[in-house]
Enzyme design. Structure first.
Site, PDB file in Angstrom:
ATOM      1  N   SER A 107       0.851  -1.186   0.000  1.00 21.40           N
ATOM      2  CA  SER A 107       0.000   0.000   0.000  1.00 21.40           C
ATOM      3  C   SER A 107       0.891   1.241   0.000  1.00 21.40           C
ATOM      4  O   SER A 107       1.946   1.245   0.632  1.00 21.40           O
ATOM      5  CB  SER A 107      -0.883   0.024   1.248  1.00 21.40           C
ATOM      6  OG  SER A 107      -1.734  -1.104   1.296  1.00 21.40           O
ATOM      7  N   HIS A 113     -10.903  -3.648  -2.922  1.00 21.46           N
ATOM      8  CA  HIS A 113     -10.932  -4.738  -3.908  1.00 21.46           C
ATOM      9  C   HIS A 113     -12.307  -4.815  -4.591  1.00 21.46           C
ATOM     10  O   HIS A 113     -13.015  -3.816  -4.721  1.00 21.46           O
ATOM     11  CB  HIS A 113     -10.523  -6.060  -3.264  1.00 21.46           C
ATOM     12  CG  HIS A 113      -9.139  -6.053  -2.689  1.00 21.46           C
ATOM     13  ND1 HIS A 113      -8.063  -5.427  -3.302  1.00 21.46           N
ATOM     14  CD2 HIS A 113      -8.631  -6.589  -1.550  1.00 21.46           C
ATOM     15  CE1 HIS A 113      -6.972  -5.592  -2.566  1.00 21.46           C
ATOM     16  NE2 HIS A 113      -7.290  -6.282  -1.506  1.00 21.46           N
ATOM     17  N   THR A 171      -3.973   1.958   2.307  1.00 17.50           N
ATOM     18  CA  THR A 171      -4.162   3.347   1.891  1.00 17.50           C
ATOM     19  C   THR A 171      -5.594   3.792   2.156  1.00 17.50           C
ATOM     20  O   THR A 171      -5.840   4.967   2.448  1.00 17.50           O
ATOM     21  CB  THR A 171      -3.812   3.506   0.407  1.00 17.50           C
ATOM     22  OG1 THR A 171      -2.493   2.993   0.191  1.00 17.50           O
ATOM     23  CG2 THR A 171      -3.847   4.958  -0.016  1.00 17.50           C
TER      24      THR A 171
END
Length: 281
Positions: A63, A153, A115
């Protein structure tokens, strides 16, 4: 090492359809080298972030939030970033909720180095994180174990099937607030790798992404095994969101956006020290 023997690079990334798509040509050896071979390891992004602290893998997806903690060991690769350009992780609730109502709420998140969590805290620092695997956040929300779920995701495209309501799209918020795309994930390479091998890894990574974009049907068919119950049109849409021209090469805009994101985190006291982003090609 015998000059005729390629160096094995252990390459770690998450088991998502977008990562599978961009690594397809490497995983199936469509792209080859006399210098290196790749061995692939699949782990969730928060595990990869944690293992990067120890420099466990030669090449690892991380990330952007994790980069300040591992920048002593890793440098960012110009190819392989996942970027939300006006879209990104989604904060969702069981019932309609205004962004102003988020304050003080319990939020299911996929990890404190993601993030999405950094962006969430920049937007609204007064929330209570409840860490769990990324694919359990909607279950926790449905069971009312939390007030909100921060979805990453493929869940960004499927959350509405569960009857959940969008509160904030963090990628849209970041674009509206700062005029920049939201850098979510990157590929990072160990600094201890020789310049020749680093350059070869960068070449192969870029060519793997270009191969997938130029041979979308076969790359998508491969990526579908990682699509977590998404039908092909939705998987194709998700891959298209996160494997694009920014993924081929970060250019000038992504380093600028990543620096802005990390500086905001540092200024808010969410990141312990200021870090200059550094990319290699």
């Amino acid at each position: 090492m015998n000059p005729a023997t390629p160096l094995e690079i252990v390459c770690a990334h998450s088991p998502d359809s977008d990562d599978a798509f961009m690594f397809y040509a490497l995983a199936t050896r469509k792209i080859r080298s006399r210098l290196v071979t790749f061995r692939h390891v699949l782990e969730d992004i928060e595990s990869l972030n944690r293992k990067a602290f120890e420099g466990q893998y030669h090449l690892s997806a991380i990330s952007y939030h994790a980069y300040p903690y591992v920048a002593d060991k890793y440098v960012l690769m110009a190819s392989g970033s996942s970027i939300g350009d006006g879209y990104g992780p989604m904060l969702v609730a069981n019932t309609p909720m205004a962004p102003e109502e988020v304050k003080g709420k319990r939020v299911a998140i996929a990890g404190k180095l993601t993030t999405s969590w950094l962006a969430m805290q920049i937007m609204q620092p007064d929330v209570v994180p409840v860490v769990m695997p990324f694919d359990k956040v909607l279950d926790a929300l449905k069971d009312k174990a939390v007030d909100l779920a921060l979805v990453i995701h493929e869940g960004q495209l499927t959350y509405s099937r569960g009857g959940f309501h969008l509160v904030t799209d963090l990628g849209r918020w970041f674009k509206q607030e700062y005029g920049l795309p939201l850098p979510l994930g990157a590929n990072a390479l160990l600094r201890s790798i020789s310049p020749e091998i680093s350059a070869e890894c960068c070449r192969m990574m870029k060519e793997s992404i270009e191969y997938a974009l130029n041979n979308q049907e076969e790359a998508l068919n491969y990526a579908m095994q990682f699509a977590r119950d998404m039908e092909q049109p939705l998987a194709e849409k998700f891959v298209g969101m996160y494997v694009n021209h920014f993924t081929v090469d970060a250019g000038d805009i992504i380093p600028k956006a990543a620096q802005k994101l990390l500086d905001l985190g540092w200024e808010a006291g969410l990141i312990p020290h200021r870090t200059e982003v550094e990319f290699i090609r």
